[in-house]
Design a protein around this motif. Structure first.
Motif: not given
Length: 284
Positions: A35-41, A64-69, A114-119
């Motif tokens: 999910a990349r936010g409203p400005d990117r597919p 696309a409706r999910l939180p970016a990141g 969003p903003g955090r790698d959790v792997r």
């Protein structure tokens, strides 16, 4: 991460001391959804790295409706007539729309918030984060059905078999997400149909056959996989000893020795394309 195939569902302590998470195994397209936010597919990455978004607009719109990141590891599935229908994923999007085929993105892991790698977190923690991230998200995006109770998972698998549930994916609850492979901390068990088949030929030395060429009663011909165990090899070699013809070259299976008098065997047929696991020779 790709799970390794196993012939049995592991016990709760079978993949390490932290327990096992048992998930329903669904037949679809593996997909990492970004999910990349409203400005990117959104980007729906297939195993080969291809973007599937254009082929599956309803899923792309939902992501696309999910939180970016947010990054989800998931299975893209189709549903028709009360069953998961893999073949519908191979049709054009126009054909699917005309036939009213439902699509879903069934998430089984979260790789980033969003903003955090959790792997690097344990799977048990990632599961809690996944459920929290999708708590208010409506279909077609939803988390996979999962449990830490082996008996419950086996019950689900049997009860949902008629809907096309293939089996179970079993994962060490303490496992981190390793991009380059799962090793043995993720395994998959497929339900199979145990059927009788005719042994038409063997491969390998007559005294130690490596595999058998099987003809199923519906006419399909398959080479047993995985290779015969040492015990199975001995069990096949003895009755086959007086029935082997001269070696011939089969264009599909290489050098084989046909049986002049066929034997009957019990096999487990699983997967797509199908594989036949040799179980035993029939006593009769």
């Amino acid at each position: 991460m790709r799970p390794a195939a196993v012939p049995a569902v592991p016990p709760a302590d079978g993949l390490g001391g932290a327990g096992v998470l048992y998930e329903l195994k669904l037949d679809g397209f593996r997909c990492v959804a970004f999910a990349r936010g409203p400005d990117r597919p959104p980007f729906l990455q297939s195993r080969s790295g291809r973007d599937l978004a254009a082929e599956f607009p309803p899923i792309a719109a939902a992501v696309a409706r999910l939180p970016a990141g947010l990054v989800l590891d998931a299975e893209l599935v189709a549903w028709r007539g009360g069953r998961f229908a893999f073949e519908e994923l191979l049709r054009t999007r126009r054909d699917r729309a005309a036939e009213d085929v439902a699509l879903g993105l069934i998430a089984f892991d979260v790789l980033a918030l969003p903003g955090r790698d959790v792997r690097s977190l344990p799977l048990a923690d990632r599961r809690r984060l996944l459920l929290a991230a999708l708590a208010e998200v409506p279909p077609p995006v939803q988390p996979v059905l999962a449990t830490t109770d082996r008996a419950e998972a086996l019950t689900w698998m049997e009860q949902l078999a008629d809907t096309g549930v293939e089996g179970l994916v079993c994962k060490a609850a303490g496992s981190a997400y390793r991009p380059r492979g799962a090793g043995r901390v993720w395994v998959k068990y497929r339900r199979g149909d145990t059927v009788d088949a005719t042994v038409r030929a063997v491969t390998g030395p007559p005294a130690r056959p490596r595999a058998v060429v099987l003809e199923l009663d519906d006419g399909r011909v398959l080479l047993s996989s995985p290779p015969l165990s040492p015990l199975q090899s001995r069990q096949v070699a003895e009755p086959a000893a007086g029935r082997l013809g001269a070696p011939v070259h089969d264009p599909q299976y290489g050098d084989v020795r046909p049986l002049t008098v066929p034997l009957r065997a019990e096999v487990t047929v699983t997967g797509r394309p199908p594989t036949a696991r040799f179980v035993r020779l029939r006593g009769d």
